[in-house]
Design a protein around this motif. Structure first.
Motif, PDB file in Angstrom:
ATOM      1  N   MET A   1     -30.590  58.473 126.970  1.00 23.68           N
ATOM      2  CA  MET A   1     -30.544  57.784 125.687  1.00 23.68           C
ATOM      3  C   MET A   1     -29.124  57.838 125.125  1.00 23.68           C
ATOM      4  N   ARG A   2     -28.750  56.752 124.431  1.00 21.58           N
ATOM      5  CA  ARG A   2     -27.408  56.713 123.873  1.00 21.58           C
ATOM      6  C   ARG A   2     -27.461  56.972 122.365  1.00 21.58           C
ATOM      7  N   PHE A   3     -26.353  57.500 121.838  1.00 19.11           N
ATOM      8  CA  PHE A   3     -26.327  57.783 120.402  1.00 19.11           C
ATOM      9  C   PHE A   3     -26.482  56.503 119.586  1.00 19.11           C
ATOM     10  N   ASP A   4     -25.936  55.391 120.092  1.00 20.46           N
ATOM     11  CA  ASP A   4     -26.021  54.183 119.276  1.00 20.46           C
ATOM     12  C   ASP A   4     -27.427  53.571 119.266  1.00 20.46           C
ATOM     13  N   GLU A   5     -28.334  54.169 120.059  1.00 16.72           N
ATOM     14  CA  GLU A   5     -29.720  53.706 120.026  1.00 16.72           C
ATOM     15  C   GLU A   5     -30.545  54.475 119.000  1.00 16.72           C
ATOM     16  N   ILE A   6     -30.010  55.549 118.455  1.00 11.14           N
ATOM     17  CA  ILE A   6     -30.808  56.280 117.476  1.00 11.14           C
ATOM     18  C   ILE A   6     -30.295  56.006 116.063  1.00 11.14           C
ATOM     19  N   HIS A   7     -31.200  56.234 115.139  1.00 12.48           N
ATOM     20  CA  HIS A   7     -30.890  55.894 113.758  1.00 12.48           C
ATOM     21  C   HIS A   7     -30.009  56.969 113.129  1.00 12.48           C
ATOM     22  N   LEU A   8     -28.729  56.696 113.050  1.00 14.07           N
ATOM     23  CA  LEU A   8     -27.784  57.626 112.440  1.00 14.07           C
ATOM     24  C   LEU A   8     -26.860  56.855 111.518  1.00 14.07           C
ATOM     25  N   LYS A   9     -26.364  57.562 110.494  1.00 16.21           N
ATOM     26  CA  LYS A   9     -25.416  56.920 109.581  1.00 16.21           C
ATOM     27  C   LYS A   9     -24.219  56.377 110.370  1.00 16.21           C
ATOM     28  N   PRO A  10     -23.698  55.222 109.965  1.00 18.28           N
ATOM     29  CA  PRO A  10     -22.556  54.646 110.698  1.00 18.28           C
ATOM     30  C   PRO A  10     -21.348  55.590 110.736  1.00 18.28           C
ATOM     31  N   GLU A  11     -21.179  56.394 109.681  1.00 10.43           N
ATOM     32  CA  GLU A  11     -20.040  57.336 109.672  1.00 10.43           C
ATOM     33  C   GLU A  11     -20.171  58.354 110.810  1.00 10.43           C
ATOM     34  N   ILE A  12     -21.410  58.758 111.076  1.00  8.59           N
ATOM     35  CA  ILE A  12     -21.645  59.723 112.161  1.00  8.59           C
ATOM     36  C   ILE A  12     -21.434  59.034 113.509  1.00  8.59           C
ATOM     37  N   GLN A  13     -21.962  57.832 113.623  1.00  7.16           N
ATOM     38  CA  GLN A  13     -21.789  57.060 114.867  1.00  7.16           C
ATOM     39  C   GLN A  13     -20.311  56.916 115.220  1.00  7.16           C
ATOM     40  N   LYS A  14     -19.535  56.614 114.191  1.00  6.57           N
ATOM     41  CA  LYS A  14     -18.119  56.386 114.405  1.00  6.57           C
ATOM     42  C   LYS A  14     -17.436  57.654 114.938  1.00  6.57           C
ATOM     43  N   ALA A  15     -17.769  58.789 114.318  1.00  4.16           N
ATOM     44  CA  ALA A  15     -17.158  60.049 114.756  1.00  4.16           C
ATOM     45  C   ALA A  15     -17.586  60.399 116.175  1.00  4.16           C
ATOM     46  N   LEU A  16     -18.866  60.224 116.477  1.00  9.75           N
ATOM     47  CA  LEU A  16     -19.364  60.540 117.816  1.00  9.75           C
ATOM     48  C   LEU A  16     -18.656  59.687 118.861  1.00  9.75           C
ATOM     49  N   ALA A  56     -26.193  69.940 114.777  1.00 11.12           N
ATOM     50  CA  ALA A  56     -25.250  69.482 113.753  1.00 11.12           C
ATOM     51  C   ALA A  56     -25.499  68.041 113.333  1.00 11.12           C
ATOM     52  N   ILE A  57     -25.829  67.184 114.275  1.00 11.90           N
ATOM     53  CA  ILE A  57     -25.990  65.764 113.938  1.00 11.90           C
ATOM     54  C   ILE A  57     -27.083  65.553 112.883  1.00 11.90           C
ATOM     55  N   PRO A  58     -28.304  66.063 113.119  1.00 17.10           N
ATOM     56  CA  PRO A  58     -29.326  65.865 112.076  1.00 17.10           C
ATOM     57  C   PRO A  58     -28.986  66.562 110.756  1.00 17.10           C
ATOM     58  N   LEU A  59     -28.292  67.683 110.811  1.00 12.76           N
ATOM     59  CA  LEU A  59     -27.911  68.362 109.569  1.00 12.76           C
ATOM     60  C   LEU A  59     -26.996  67.477 108.738  1.00 12.76           C
ATOM     61  N   ILE A  60     -26.012  66.915 109.399  1.00 17.71           N
ATOM     62  CA  ILE A  60     -25.049  66.073 108.685  1.00 17.71           C
ATOM     63  C   ILE A  60     -25.750  64.831 108.132  1.00 17.71           C
ATOM     64  N   GLN A  61     -26.667  64.318 108.926  1.00 14.44           N
ATOM     65  CA  GLN A  61     -27.435  63.154 108.513  1.00 14.44           C
ATOM     66  C   GLN A  61     -28.257  63.456 107.250  1.00 14.44           C
ATOM     67  N   ARG A  62     -28.775  64.661 107.184  1.00 12.41           N
ATOM     68  CA  ARG A  62     -29.742  64.984 106.144  1.00 12.41           C
ATOM     69  C   ARG A  62     -29.136  65.415 104.818  1.00 12.41           C
ATOM     70  N   VAL A  63     -28.059  66.221 104.834  1.00 12.46           N
ATOM     71  CA  VAL A  63     -27.622  66.844 103.584  1.00 12.46           C
ATOM     72  C   VAL A  63     -27.093  65.814 102.595  1.00 12.46           C
ATOM     73  N   ASP A  64     -27.211  66.173 101.321  1.00 13.48           N
ATOM     74  CA  ASP A  64     -26.783  65.304 100.236  1.00 13.48           C
ATOM     75  C   ASP A  64     -25.384  65.737  99.813  1.00 13.48           C
ATOM     76  N   SER A  65     -24.395  64.908 100.117  1.00 12.39           N
ATOM     77  CA  SER A  65     -23.018  65.320  99.859  1.00 12.39           C
ATOM     78  C   SER A  65     -22.681  65.291  98.365  1.00 12.39           C
ATOM     79  N   ALA A  66     -23.558  64.680  97.552  1.00 13.68           N
ATOM     80  CA  ALA A  66     -23.323  64.665  96.101  1.00 13.68           C
ATOM     81  C   ALA A  66     -23.750  65.991  95.469  1.00 13.68           C
ATOM     82  N   ASN A  67     -24.535  66.759  96.195  1.00 16.10           N
ATOM     83  CA  ASN A  67     -24.985  68.061  95.700  1.00 16.10           C
ATOM     84  C   ASN A  67     -24.066  69.148  96.278  1.00 16.10           C
TER      85      ASN A  67
END
Ligand code: ADP
Ligand code: MG
Length: 411
Positions: A1-16, A56-67
């Motif tokens: 499976m490729r990272f671009d096939e899973i639902h991740l924020k575009p910012e994460i996709q770009k870094a990966l 790390a990937i799901p953690l970054i996806q999940r946390v609220d950076s405004a908090n």
């Protein structure tokens, strides 16, 4: 499976994409769906399989950076692992506003506290320093929704069980817990039973513990010839980069001083060094500025040095799992690597066990011993010039010592 096939924020996709992560590793493929569903998880996998990013990937996806509060907490056994873990998170989070940070002993609490006050969403910590911060600073864990215990087996080896239990007891609200480990001794099973809710267990390559791209060489030696044989090997093999493991700090120091006379690029790392020194050694080694590193088990554990081509067991590891951890420093992510273990006649029994338990196909440099026969068969007299001095007073050094929080492991 490729990272671009899973639902991740575009910012994460770009870094990966920038990091060259395109395909998920098997561990990532098996664990990510459960992690994203916020299930409790026990993941058992060989080293170098990509567990850090899996987490790390799901953690970054999940946390609220405004908090600004800590929402993900990762506990690791050593300071170097904390640095390595946080570096990987920072790389993946590069284009997000998520702030990761690592706290560990041997570094100013004031600086760590002020950074935490500024806002950190993903905190990587060693157990001792985290507890100090919880006792002595305003740091609270009440908004932690994900808790990760990395290298859980090593955590226990280092005597952190009580600390880890204390940290678990601070997380009283609803949260997800993930436990990563290379092996699963019964203490870990118990821990999981007490603190995880209906966990999924993902086991990968438990049977075949060593990476396939790793070749296991062994060489019979008489203890008096240990150093000579090592030098012959290094001269013939000319490794690009190697870690040489010893069982004790004194042993490591002896080897280091002998090597230093013959080789330019050699350094030594063990738990007794100043933190700043250890960090700089790790960095230089990773950047290929050091060719040979003499190390004790603590220093080598869990660290990802992707260039290491050779791991040498100058001393036969005291525990079988240590063999796996040591040799797991090479042949990472499918690269080729060689392990060489020097075997004294008295160690053939342990070797037989190792080969059997870890399903290793040994290749011999020099004559192969007859591993069918019990090692008592080997004529002790033929090695009578062996020095008695190699016995190890106190046996398993780690256990005979009380663990001191934040001083870090001392071997
Ligand atoms: P583990 O914790 O399982 O021992 P790590 O998480 O340290 O292994 O990963 C080993 C190396 O593989 C690291 O350098 C990491 O950046 C790299 N890596 C992880 N996932 C991928 C991937 N999907 N593609 C390429 N490299 C990866
Ligand atoms: Mg790891």
């Amino acid at each position: 499976m490729r990272f671009d096939e899973i639902h991740l924020k575009p910012e994460i996709q770009k870094a990966l994409a920038e990091m060259g992560f395109t395909e998920l590793t098997p561990v990532q493929e098996q664990t990510l769906p459960f992690i994203m569903e916020e299930r409790d998880l026990i993941a058992l996998a060989q080293t170098g399989s990509g567990k850090t990013a899996a987490c790390a990937i799901p953690l970054i996806q999940r946390v609220d950076s405004a908090n600004p509060a800590v929402q993900a907490l990762i506990i690791v056994p050593t300071r170097e692992l904390a640095l390595q873990y946080v570096a990987e998170i920072a790389a993946i989070a590069k284009y997000t506003n998520v702030r990761p940070f690592a706290v560990y002993g041997g570094f100013s609490m004031d600086i760590q506290t002020s950074k935490l006050t500024d806002g950190v969403q993903i905190l990587v910590a060693t157990p001792g320093r985290l507890i100090d911060l919880l006792y002595n600073t305003p740091l609270r864990l009440s908004e932690v929704v994900t808790f990760v215990l990395d290298e859980a087996d090593e955590m226990l080896n280092l005597g952190f069980l009580a600390d880890v239990e204390f940290i678990f007891s601070c997380l009283i609200h609803q949260h997800q817990t993930m436990l990563f480990s290379a092996t699963i001794p019964k203490e870990i099973k118990n821990l999981a039973k007490s603190y995880l809710k209906d966990p999924i267990t993902v086991e990968l390559n438990i049977e075949q513990v060593a990476p396939e791209s790793l070749e296991h060489y062994f060489m019979q030696i008489k203890p008096v010839h240990r150093f000579e044989k090592l030098m012959d090997y290094l001269n013939i093999e000319s490794p690009e980069q190697a870690i040489l493991f010893c069982n004790s700090r004194t042993g490591a120091e002896k080897l280091y001083h002998k090597l230093k006379e013959k080789i330019d690029s050699v350094e030594i790392i063990h738990g007794g060094l100043e933190q700043s020194r250890r960090t700089s050694l790790f960095r230089r080694f990773r950047d290929m500025k050091i060719r040979y590193m003499v190390a004790t088990d603590i220093a080598g554990r869990g660290l990802d040095f992707s260039h290491v081509t050779h791991v040498i067991n100058y001393d036969f590891p005291r525990e079988l799992d240590a063999y796996t951890h040591r040799t797991g420093r090479t042949a990472r992510m499918g690269r080729r690597g060689k392990a060489l273990t020097l075997i004294a006649p008295s160690e053939l029994g342990k070797l037989r066990l190792l080969i059997h338990k870890k399903h290793i196909e040994p290749q011999w440099l020099g004559p192969a011993p007859d591993l069918q026969k019990p090692h008592a068969h080997h004529d002790e007299k033929s090695y009578s010039h062996r020095r008695g001095g190699r016995s190890r007073p106190g046996g398993r050094g780690r256990d005979s010592r009380h663990h001191r929080r934040d001083k870090g492991p001392s071997s």
